[in-house]
Motif scaffolding. Structure first.
Motif, PDB file in Angstrom:
ATOM      1  N   HIS A 102       0.840  -1.361   0.196  1.00 59.24           N
ATOM      2  CA  HIS A 102      -0.178  -0.051   0.011  1.00 59.24           C
ATOM      3  C   HIS A 102       0.761   1.146   0.106  1.00 59.24           C
ATOM      4  O   HIS A 102       2.255   1.171   0.073  1.00 59.24           O
ATOM      5  N   GLY A 103       0.097   2.446  -0.175  1.00 60.90           N
ATOM      6  CA  GLY A 103       1.077   3.562  -0.435  1.00 60.90           C
ATOM      7  C   GLY A 103       1.876   4.162   0.714  1.00 60.90           C
ATOM      8  O   GLY A 103       2.998   4.309   0.729  1.00 60.90           O
ATOM      9  N   ASP A 104       1.104   4.185   2.040  1.00 57.86           N
ATOM     10  CA  ASP A 104       1.780   4.653   3.329  1.00 57.86           C
ATOM     11  C   ASP A 104       3.046   3.614   3.507  1.00 57.86           C
ATOM     12  O   ASP A 104       4.131   3.926   3.882  1.00 57.86           O
ATOM     13  N   PHE A 105       2.616   2.359   3.735  1.00 57.20           N
ATOM     14  CA  PHE A 105       3.560   1.337   4.346  1.00 57.20           C
ATOM     15  C   PHE A 105       4.625   1.123   2.966  1.00 57.20           C
ATOM     16  O   PHE A 105       5.685   0.756   3.671  1.00 57.20           O
ATOM     17  N   GLY A 106       4.177   1.074   1.893  1.00 60.20           N
ATOM     18  CA  GLY A 106       5.179   0.962   0.796  1.00 60.20           C
ATOM     19  C   GLY A 106       6.442   2.034   1.045  1.00 60.20           C
ATOM     20  O   GLY A 106       7.452   1.639   0.664  1.00 60.20           O
ATOM     21  N   LYS A 107       5.901   3.415   1.086  1.00 64.72           N
ATOM     22  CA  LYS A 107       7.281   4.167   1.265  1.00 64.72           C
ATOM     23  C   LYS A 107       7.969   4.004   2.616  1.00 64.72           C
ATOM     24  O   LYS A 107       9.102   4.469   2.583  1.00 64.72           O
ATOM     25  N   MET A 108       7.404   3.526   3.576  1.00 65.62           N
ATOM     26  CA  MET A 108       8.199   3.303   4.611  1.00 65.62           C
ATOM     27  C   MET A 108       8.791   1.976   4.720  1.00 65.62           C
ATOM     28  O   MET A 108      10.105   2.270   5.294  1.00 65.62           O
ATOM     29  N   LEU A 109       8.668   1.111   3.789  1.00 65.50           N
ATOM     30  CA  LEU A 109       9.420  -0.109   3.420  1.00 65.50           C
ATOM     31  C   LEU A 109      10.440   0.635   2.841  1.00 65.50           C
ATOM     32  O   LEU A 109      11.812   0.118   2.998  1.00 65.50           O
ATOM     33  N   TYR A 110      10.486   1.523   2.020  1.00 63.54           N
ATOM     34  CA  TYR A 110      11.475   2.300   1.280  1.00 63.54           C
ATOM     35  C   TYR A 110      12.468   3.002   2.135  1.00 63.54           C
ATOM     36  O   TYR A 110      13.658   2.952   2.170  1.00 63.54           O
ATOM     37  N   ALA A 111      11.860   3.687   3.101  1.00 58.00           N
ATOM     38  CA  ALA A 111      12.717   4.518   3.963  1.00 58.00           C
ATOM     39  C   ALA A 111      13.406   3.584   4.936  1.00 58.00           C
ATOM     40  O   ALA A 111      14.765   3.523   5.328  1.00 58.00           O
ATOM     41  N   ALA A 112      12.918   2.282   5.222  1.00 59.89           N
ATOM     42  CA  ALA A 112      13.589   1.389   6.172  1.00 59.89           C
ATOM     43  C   ALA A 112      14.851   0.747   5.535  1.00 59.89           C
ATOM     44  O   ALA A 112      15.944   0.709   6.165  1.00 59.89           O
ATOM     45  N   TYR A 113      14.677   0.640   4.234  1.00 57.94           N
ATOM     46  CA  TYR A 113      15.517  -0.313   3.545  1.00 57.94           C
ATOM     47  C   TYR A 113      16.853   0.587   3.201  1.00 57.94           C
ATOM     48  O   TYR A 113      17.994   0.006   3.594  1.00 57.94           O
ATOM     49  N   TYR A 114      16.674   1.847   2.967  1.00 60.15           N
ATOM     50  CA  TYR A 114      17.654   2.766   2.619  1.00 60.15           C
ATOM     51  C   TYR A 114      18.277   3.538   3.938  1.00 60.15           C
ATOM     52  O   TYR A 114      18.832   4.445   3.805  1.00 60.15           O
ATOM     53  N   GLU A 115      17.448   3.474   5.166  1.00 66.00           N
ATOM     54  CA  GLU A 115      17.910   4.022   6.353  1.00 66.00           C
ATOM     55  C   GLU A 115      17.827   5.542   6.274  1.00 66.00           C
ATOM     56  O   GLU A 115      18.429   6.265   6.493  1.00 66.00           O
TER      57      GLU A 115
END
Length: 237
Positions: free
Chosen positions: A185-198
């Motif tokens: 989903h939109g919000d969680f997908g962006k936080m996956l991106y943030a978490a992966y790249y720190e």
């Protein structure tokens, strides 16, 4: 005198994690904040999912596993992508007949969208009036993000959940050169991106829009400023 040497270590494995957002659902079409609401795809959403499935096929991308949020808008999207035959998981290698879309998609509960709390089911046009106090909103060019309404997951909460998902995926696919697809989903997908790249969560919210049926890549071979694999210009919340 012959001295044996140990073999060189194997090259490091490369795990590519692709993120797809679901196609347009009925709440998106009506500009309703969905969160954990469980509405199906619209006809437009089905076409969006079919279009991205065709783009994935045309690009020659295949996945060793496909994981989906339990919400039907994401699961439907994952099934449409899998129906193009893009999954090469073990259940697909032994028998072509076993590689149907249902068996290819694994539901992962942790991929569910952010819990919107009291904002669930609210018209998107009411975000600014309902979250009008200082520190309650983060505004971007396309989205107004509410930060801490009653009962909602915060973005730091999502970062913590995203770190858990990434660790689970790494453990399941450790030591192998594989590609996996997470349909979320939109919000969680962006936080996956943030978490992966720190990255800082608020920077990522402002960095790019993650629209319906768009695809992002998380990979050590892909830089954090090169987000999209496939992009569609539309701005549903």
């Amino acid at each position: 005198m012959f001295v044996s040497s140990s073999p060189p270590p194997p090259p490091p494995s490369s795990l590519n994690i692709y993120l797809a957002r679901h196609g347009q659902d009925q709440d998106n079409a009506a500009s309703i904040l969905n969160g954990h609401r469980n509405q199906p795809l619209t006809s437009i959403g089905i076409r969006q999912a079919s279009t991205v499935a065709e783009k994935i096929r045309s690009a020659g991308l295949t996945f060793d596993a496909i994981y989906s949020s339990p919400l039907q808008r994401a699961h439907q999207t994952a099934l449409i992508i899998a129906s193009e035959g893009q999954c090469l998981g073990s259940e697909c290698r032994n028998s072509k007949s076993a590689c149907d879309s249902e068996s290819a998609v694994q539901v992962m509960d942790q991929l569910i969208e952010r819990d919107f709390g009291i904002m669930t089911g609210v018209p998107a046009k009411e975000i600014r009036s309902r979250c009008s106090r200082p520190g309650e909103l983060l505004l971007t060019d396309t989205i107004s993000y509410f930060l801490k309404p009653e009962g909602a997951e915060t973005f730091p909460d999502l970062i913590e959940r995203a770190n858990g998902v990434i660790e689970d995926i790494r453990q399941q696919h450790e030591g192998r050169d594989e590609s996996v697809l997470l349909v979320t989903h939109g919000d969680f997908g962006k936080m996956l991106y943030a978490a992966y790249y720190e990255l800082k969560w608020d920077d990522v919210l402002k960095q790019f829009h993650f629209g319906n049926s768009e695809v992002l890549l998380l990979s050590k071979d892909s830089t954090s400023d090169n987000a999209h694999v496939f992009e569609i210009k539309q701005y549903n919340h």
